[in-house]
Every structure is written in C-alpha cells, then in structure tokens.
Design an enzyme around this catalytic site. Structure first.
Site, PDB file in Angstrom:
ATOM      1  NE  ARG A  10     -14.142 -16.469 -23.703  1.00 55.95           N
ATOM      2  CZ  ARG A  10     -13.082 -17.258 -23.637  1.00 55.95           C
ATOM      3  NH1 ARG A  10     -12.495 -17.784 -22.504  1.00 55.95           N
ATOM      4  NH2 ARG A  10     -12.403 -17.203 -24.950  1.00 55.95           N
ATOM      5  CB  SER A  19     -15.678 -16.531 -29.114  1.00 55.00           C
ATOM      6  OG  SER A  19     -14.502 -17.144 -29.453  1.00 55.00           O
ATOM      7  CD  GLU A  25     -16.557 -14.483 -25.625  1.00 54.11           C
ATOM      8  OE1 GLU A  25     -16.038 -13.599 -25.361  1.00 54.11           O
ATOM      9  OE2 GLU A  25     -16.151 -15.508 -26.150  1.00 54.11           O
TER      10      GLU A  25
END
Ligand code: EPU
Length: 337
Positions: A162, A237, A333
């Site tokens: 990520r 998420s 995130e």
C-alpha cells in the site's frame, strides 16, 4: 473546460460525504491540466481522482480538479504478452473487465476494487495475493513544477505494501496521467492460492479455472464481505494491516495465542487490522448513521448523512482502543482531508 463554483463533492467520493468545493473543474486532457497549473487564477488546487480512498472532513477552499482523462489502448502484443495503456480517469473495475474481455490476464484478482486507474499506483492497490506492481509496466505523470510529462518505471515507483514513491517523497509533486500494464496473453499464471479463492472456485464447481473464473470468484467474495459504495458509503479498508516486530508479536501471542498473522520477514509480522478491530468489540457497531461494517471490521461505513468528522472521530476511537488493548498502532489507509 468550465470552472464551476460551490459544487457538492458527494457524488465524487465513495464515502458519500457532502462537502463543498469552492471551485471545481473536470479535466479531460493533459493540455488542460497544464494550462490550469500554469495559470495563477486559482492558487490553491486539489486533485480528485476516483474519490475512493479519501475521507473528506471539511469544505475544500480551492480549485478541485477532477481528473477525467479517458481512453485505453493495446499498443504491443506477442503470443504471450501484451502492453496496454490506460488513461488516469478510467474506472478501475471497468478497465479490469475490458482486459479480461480481450483475454488478457493479470488483473483478475484485482476485480471490483473501487477507484480510478490513475490513483491505483499511488497506494499499489492489492487484493487476494496480487498487487498492482505485479503487472504495472510504466506510468506517465505530469511534474507540477516543470509541467513536463515524465515516465516512471516499475522500479522507480518503489512499490511496497500500500505504498509507492507517490505517497512518499514525490507526494503532491506529480499527477499520474496514464498507466501501462504488461499482461499475459494465451498463457496465464493464475493466483488462486489465497484461501477464499480456492473455496469460492470449489463452490462454483470449477477445477480448471480461467482468468474469467478467478475474476468471478473474487467478485463473489468481495460482494459477500465488502459493502458496495453505491449502496453504503465507504472507502474499502480504512486502516492498513500493521506490521510489527517479532518481539511485539511474541508479546501479543502471550495474551492472544490465536491472533492471526502473516510472516513478512525474519523480524516482521503482519497482523490483520480487521481481527484487532473485531476483538476490540467494534465489528458491526453503529453510531447513528455511521459505523463499522458488520462483515469486515476494516471497513468504516456511512449509512447516509454522516459527516467526515463523525467517521474520523470513530477511527480515532478505534485506534486508541487498539493501542490500549493490544499495544499496537494502526495507521489509516485512506487519506484524511
Ligand atoms: N479478520 C477478522 N475480522 C474481520 C476482518 C478480518 O478477524 O472483520 C481477520 C481474519 O483472520 C481474516 C484476516 O483478518 O482471515 C484477513 O481478512 P481478509 O482476507 O478479509 O483481508 P484483510 O487483510 O482484512 C486485505 C486488504 C483488502 C483486500 C483483502 C483481500 C488491506 C488493508 N486490506 O484485507 O483491501 O481486499 O486483503 O486480499 O490490506 C482495500 O484496500 O480497500 C481492501 C479492501
């Protein structure tokens, strides 16, 4: 190119948060982008891609630039490989379906991820054992200082879990305008080892899966666990899965011997944040018109009408509770604006 004023951003973010952009422009060419950035008319600028990875907590007192560059094209093909170019404003999932329809493999595990193609490299989107970096070839990005278009190779993007150069030291300096992917043709390397995919394919009665079957399995899994942003506002998420030291993990195991975990390296262990949030008692909790999704604790949801601050406060409460119970910090995130 028309500049509008006082526009609601509700349709432009998957959380469905109603904030106002003081000025708004939808841009469909690199030339238009260059002209906006070379003009001094609106000194404050804010880039909006698919709006799928952000939580808007306030009105935006700037020119919001909606990236609407469209187009996809095959530009090189051999018996086993193909290079395709996709413009930044294309919807990610529609692009994945287009590649599958042409018989190109590599993106099937990334089916149904919300957002646009141009933002996919920024956080190296990933799901079911595959990350964008596995098929990313190059991208072109507009350098906002020089207004030149630069090419970045896979290596230059410094992809990680990520993460990429566009979230680190190149943050805010570039706008990705298109992405090239190297996909497989005729011969595909399928990634079906990820637990849920194998089970789903069995359920579908398939033992020789094609790229289309894998995509269908991924779509079925995602639809069963993740809320559709068209129905319930969310950003996928909300947190990243924390990576902790082996020492911290051994301490965690003393109190929680069944804690799920993935070994990242000899010294690093990844813990699913969804498990931490669930075991902190938040899974499925609602607070009026927002809360934690009932089937996947990593996802915070807006049932309609919640503000970005409501959701931000909930995320902070979750973070604090997890530090208190597990002594683990979880990072968001999504980008908080
Ligand atoms: N878990 C729970 N409770 C929950 C959710 C998860 O206990 O409510 C535990 C379970 O042990 C489960 C494990 O977490 O086995 C892993 O769950 P899952 O397979 O759903 O994956 P994840 O780690 O929670 C990541 C990505 C997702 C991606 C899935 C599938 C991150 C931050 N999230 O979630 O990505 O779809 O894997 O590969 O890495 C996204 O980025 O928006 C996203 C949805």
């Amino acid at each position: 190119m028309q500049i509008q004023h006082n526009i609601s951003l509700k349709p432009f973010n998957t959380f469905g948060i109603d904030v106002i952009a003081k000025h708004f422009v939808s841009v469909s060419s690199i030339e238009d982008l260059k002209s906006i950035f070379s003009s001094e008319d609106y000194p404050q600028k804010f880039i909006l891609g698919g709006g799928s990875n952000m939580l808007l907590t306030k009105d935006i007192d700037a020119l919001v630039i909606h990236l609407n560059l469209k187009g996809k094209q095959i530009y090189s093909k051999t018996k086993t490989e193909v290079l395709v170019k996709c413009q930044a404003g294309e919807n990610w999932h529609e692009f994945v379906l287009w590649t599958l329809d042409k018989g190109f493999g590599g993106l099937e595990n990334l089916s149904l991820i919300p957002g646009n193609v141009g933002t996919s490299p920024i956080q190296n989107i990933g799901a079911y054992g595959v990350e964008l970096k596995d098929t990313f070839y190059t991208c072109e990005a507009l350098n906002l200082k020089t207004l030149e278009v630069e090419t970045f190779t896979n290596e230059e993007c410094k992809f990680d879990y990520r993460n990429s150069i566009f979230k680190q030291h190149a943050k805010g300096e570039y706008i990705i305008v298109n992405v090239d992917f190297k996909l497989s043709y005729n011969t595909h390397a399928l990634h079906t080892n990820y637990g849920a995919i194998t089970t789903e394919l069995k359920k579908m009665d398939i033992d020789q899966p094609t790229i289309h079957d894998v995509s269908k399995a991924v779509i079925a899994i995602r639809e069963s666990k993740l809320p559709n942003p068209k129905e319930i506002g969310n950003s996928g998420s909300f947190f990243k899965n924390p990576i902790i030291s082996k020492r911290a993990f051994l301490k965690l195991q003393e109190n929680f011997p069944n804690a799920p975990h993935y070994i990242v390296s000899d010294t690093k262990i990844k813990i699913p944040a969804g498990w931490l949030i669930e075991h902190a008692g938040f899974k499925g909790k609602t607070f009026g018109n927002f809360g934690v999704h009932k089937k996947q604790a990593l996802v915070l949801v807006n049932y309609g009408g919640a503000s970005g601050t409501d959701i931000l406060k909930l995320s902070q409460l979750i973070q604090e509770t997890i530090v208190r119970i597990f002594d683990i910090k979880i990072e968001t995130e999504v980008n908080i604006i």
